[in-house]
Each structure stands twice: as structure tokens, then as C-alpha cells.
Design an enzyme around this catalytic site. Structure first.
Site, short mmCIF file in Angstrom:
data_model
loop_
_atom_site.label_atom_id
_atom_site.label_comp_id
_atom_site.label_asym_id
_atom_site.label_seq_id
_atom_site.Cartn_x
_atom_site.Cartn_y
_atom_site.Cartn_z
N SER A 44 0.79 -1.24 0.00
CA SER A 44 0.00 0.00 0.00
C SER A 44 0.83 1.28 0.00
O SER A 44 0.29 2.34 -0.28
CB SER A 44 -0.93 0.00 1.21
OG SER A 44 -0.16 -0.06 2.41
N ASP A 316 -3.47 8.01 7.99
CA ASP A 316 -4.19 7.04 8.83
C ASP A 316 -3.14 6.35 9.72
O ASP A 316 -1.99 6.78 9.74
CB ASP A 316 -5.02 6.08 7.95
CG ASP A 316 -4.17 5.15 7.09
OD1 ASP A 316 -2.94 5.06 7.30
OD2 ASP A 316 -4.74 4.50 6.18
N HIS A 319 -0.31 5.01 6.99
CA HIS A 319 0.17 5.67 5.77
C HIS A 319 0.34 7.18 5.86
O HIS A 319 -0.51 7.86 6.42
CB HIS A 319 -0.83 5.38 4.63
CG HIS A 319 -1.15 3.94 4.48
ND1 HIS A 319 -2.25 3.34 5.04
CD2 HIS A 319 -0.49 2.96 3.82
CE1 HIS A 319 -2.27 2.06 4.74
NE2 HIS A 319 -1.20 1.79 4.01
#
Ligand SMILES: *[C@@H]1O[C@H](CO)[C@@H](O)[C@H](O)[C@H]1NC(C)=O
Ligand SMILES: *[C@@H]1O[C@H](CO)[C@@H](O)[C@H](O)[C@H]1NC(C)=O
Ligand SMILES: *[C@@H]1O[C@H](CO)[C@@H](O)[C@H](O)[C@H]1NC(C)=O
Ligand SMILES: *[C@@H]1O[C@H](CO)[C@@H](O)[C@H](O)[C@H]1NC(C)=O
Ligand SMILES: *[C@@H]1O[C@H](CO)[C@@H](O)[C@H](O)[C@H]1NC(C)=O
Ligand SMILES: CC(=O)N[C@H]1CO[C@H](CO)[C@@H](O)[C@@H]1O
Length: 343
Positions: A44, A316, A319
Site C-alpha cells: 500500500s 491514517d 500511511h
């Protein structure tokens, strides 16, 4: 070990919550030093849209609120590392594997991203493609979509951001199990070596791999005692990064000296966290370890969003924000262009 158990619950939920998208981007189109394609593997931290909308997270509000204004499958409020690296190399954003059949064929000339949400070099979630599976997809396109000369003018970005470790911690809570961590770090780095060598052997002659960030500071660990953060940064991350350096030195001695490059996220993240305004062009983050989007795991609708994502480093619990990534790439830009554009 109670600490670990609740930590893991937290991590696990964040992971389940977190995942991918569709992306389009900016950028100039003059090839830079002849390198004109970017291939992306990993998780991610680099995924610009491969996860399914049903995976949640990156496809849900408020992901993407800064750019492009709606969820795009990036795990951030806006642009991420892949966007900034492509921009530095003056390559257009590579298309996502998921969208490869939907876009105009000319888009494929900028390369492709196989990166997928919370994946690792080993399995994290059963139906997520680990890095080996991502390289398999890449290999299947060789000879038909991409030729050997395409590859020799390409750059690969390979992200191992730590999901193998978060996953290991989530599954192994007892002390004896945790003592197995050191050999697991070796396993992860050894598998990374296999993956890097394979990408090179398939024909990509310039391969960049970020070091592990100081993971102990990601907001997932925010409510844990300093000792936990120290263990994560000074044992886990330090071990991983020093093994990675050895592997990259070994690969460079086996092949071309400058084929493999470590992007120093570890020190660059610390530099940006510690910045009090002394780095030109980079605003200090007043509370770098507090996430803008604070996810309430007990009741998702109680999650809170900060007023201005541009003032936060972390988007978050895992990230960075667009502004966070932008700062990182500002600090790194000279070293990256030097390393990735020389012959
Ligand atoms: C990657 O995933 C495939 C398919 O699930 C699995 O067979 C393989 O063992 C995995 N590779 C590694 C290195 O874990
Ligand atoms: C990892 O690779 C190194 C060097 O090839 C080897 O000495 C070590 O035993 C391997 N570690 C594991 C856990 O397989
Ligand atoms: C090293 O790179 C050069 C130029 O890209 C290439 O011609 C040569 O084959 C490479 N050598 C090896 C061992 O891969
Ligand atoms: C969620 O917010 C509501 C309203 O503020 C509150 O009553 C409730 O206790 C919160 N739920 C949790 C699990 O914190
Ligand atoms: C850039 O590379 C130089 C030389 O290796 C190193 O001293 C410096 O710390 C690097 N800077 C960053 C931001 O990684
Ligand atoms: C000792 C032990 O149970 N180790 C497990 C920790 O978690 C990984 C997966 O993340 C397993 O593969 C190990 O067997």
C-alpha cells in the site's frame, strides 16, 4: 504480552480496513536519461489502485479527499510515493495492472504497477497477491506487452513496507514465538533478495527498494510505551535494514554496481519528523505522529478527520499523507535522481 495482543488487534483491524484504487496523474513526458517506464511491486505504500473496491479502505471516503477529490485506491488523502517518484524521473504514472485492459494501449508505455494493498513478500491475506505472485503477473506480460529493450530502459520500485512483520506480530503473541522474530526477519529479507534478483534477471536494470521506515513511530503504536517503539525501531527495523544493505551490496557485486539502490526512508522519515523549519521548502509537522484520519475501531462512524490533511504527516494509522510523501521526496530528490538516472 497483553500489550502485544491489543496492539495486534489494532494493527489487524487497521490492515483489514486498509486497501486500494484507480489513478490518473500529471507529469511531464520527456524521458529522463532514457529511462521511461516504471514498474512497481509491493504494498500500500506504492499501490495506486490495484485493490478491489470491496477491499475497503482506500476506495472509501475520506481517502483521496485532497487528490483527486474522491477515493482513487491510494492509501492516502492524495498522491503517494509512486506519484512523486514518477514525477522525479519524469515518467508518467504507470497504469495499474487492474486497469491494463481498460486504458488506451499507449498508456502501457509508462510501465505498470502490480502493487497491492497490505501485501508482503509472504502471504498476509489469503487472496492478496504476495510479491512473488506480482512478479509472476509481470513475467506473463514479457514478450507480448513489454520487450527486452523496454525493460532495459525501465526502473522498478519495490516496496516492502512491513506488512510481513505486522502480520507476524498479529499471529505470534507469546514470548517464545516472539523470540522467533529474528529468524523471521532473515526469512523476509532473504525472500526480498530472491524477488529483487528475479526482477533483475527478467530484464529491469535499475531497481530501487526503500529501507523500512521507523515503524515504531507509525500511529498504530502511538499509545504504546516508548519501550515498544524503541524495540520496533532499534531491533526489528534496524535488523531488517542492515540485512537489506548486505543483500543489496551482494546483488550489486554480482551484477552491475549500480543496478540496485536503497532509498533511505529510515533516515529521511526521521529527518522530516524532526524538522523544526530548518529544511528549506518543507513545513514542519507540529504533531507528526498523530494521524489525520483517526480510525475508531470500536465504532467506525466515530472516526475523526483532522481539519487540514496538509498539516499532518500521517494520514491514517499506517500511511503518510500527500504532504508527508511530498516532504519525503523533497528531501530525497537529489539522491534519487543521482542513483536512478546514472548508467
Ligand atoms: C505467494 O503466494 C502463492 C499463491 O498463494 C504461494 O503459492 C506462494 O508460496 C507464496 N510465496 C511466498 C514466497 O510466500
Ligand atoms: C538467509 O540467507 C543467508 C545468506 O544466504 C543465510 O546464511 C541464512 O541462513 C538465510 N536465513 C534463513 C532464515 O533462511
Ligand atoms: C551492466 O549494464 C550494462 C549497461 O546497462 C549492460 O550492457 C551489461 O550487460 C550489464 N551487465 C550485467 C552483468 O548485467
Ligand atoms: C460514538 O459516538 C457516540 C456519540 O458521540 C457515543 O455516544 C458513542 O459512545 C461512541 N461510541 C464509541 C464506541 O466510542
Ligand atoms: C544522500 O547521499 C549521501 C551520500 O551517500 C548521504 O550522505 C546522504 O545522507 C543522503 N541523503 C539522503 C537524504 O538520503
Ligand atoms: C512460531 C510461530 O508461530 N510463528 C508464526 C508467526 O506468524 C507467521 C505468519 O505471519 C507464521 O508463518 C509463523 O509460523
Amino acid at each position: 504480552m497483553k500489550l502485544f495482543a491489543s496492539l495486534l488487534l489494532f494493527i489487524l483491524s487497521s490492515l483489514l480496513f486498509g486497501d486500494v484504487a484507480v489513478a490518473e496523474s500529471s507529469n511531464q513526458n520527456h524521458p529522463f536519461s532514457g529511462r521511461n517506464k516504471l514498474f512497481v511491486f509491493g504494498d500500500s505504500y506504492v499501490d495506486t489502485g490495484n485493490t478491489r473496491t470491496t477491499d475497503g479502505g482506500a476506495w472509501d471516503y475520506p481517502y483521496g479527499i485532497t487528490y483527486p477529490g474522491k477515493p482513487s485506491g491510494r492509501f492516502s488523502d492524495g498522491h503517494i510515493s509512486t506519484d512523486f517518484l514518477a514525477q522525479l524521473l519524469r515518467i508518467k504514472l504507470p497504469v495499474t495492472y487492474k486497469k491494463k485492459d481498460d486504458v488506451d494501449k499507449t498508456r502501457l508505455q509508462y510501465g505498470m504497477s502490480f502493487a497491492y494493498g497490505g501485501t508482503g513478500v509472504f502471504e498476509t491475506y489469503a487472496d492478496y497477491p504476495n510479491m512473488t505472485a506480482q512478479i509472476d503477473l509481470f513475467e506473463q506480460l514479457l514478450g507480448n506487452v513489454y520487450s527486452p529493450s523496454d525493460l532495459s530502459s525501465s526502473v522498478a520500485l519495490v516496496s516492502v513496507a512491513g506488512y510481513d512483520y505486522l502480520n507476524f506480530l498479529a499471529k505470534n503473541h507469546s514470548l517464545p514465538e516472539l523470540l522467533g522474530f529474528k529468524s523471521y526477519i532473515e526469512d523476509v529479507v532473504n525472500q526480498t533478495e530472491v524477488n529483487l534478483r528475479r526482477i533483475y534477471t527478467l530484464g529491469v536494470k535499475k531497481i530501487a527498494i526503500p529501507s523500512l521506515t521507523p515503524l515504531g513511530y507509525i500511529p498504530v503504536f502511538a499509545n504504546f510505551p516508548e519501550i515498544i517503539k524503541d524495540v520496533v525501531n532499534n531491533i526489528l527495523v534496524a535488523d531488517h535494514n542492515s540485512l537489506l544493505q548486505k543483500v543489496v551490496a551482494k546483488l550489486n557485486s554480482e551484477t552491475n554496481h549500480s543496478a540496485f539502490t536503497i532509498i533511505d526512508y529510515y533516515n529521511t522519515f526521521l529527518t522530516v519528523f524532526n524538522n523544526k523549519g530548518e529544511i528549506p521548502g518543507i513545513l514542519p509537522f507540529k504533531t507528526p505522529f498523530i494521524a489525520c484520519f483517526e480510525i475508531d475501531l470500536n465504532e467506525f462512524k466515530n472516526s475523526t478527520l483532522c481539519e487540514d490533511p496538509r498539516s499532518a504527516f500521517f494520514w491514517d494509522p499506517i500511511h503518510p499523507t500527500q504532504e508527508g510523501w511530498k516532504s519525503i521526496y523533497k528531501v530525497l530528490r537529489h539522491n534519487i535522481t543521482a542513483a536512478l538516472t546514472k548508467a
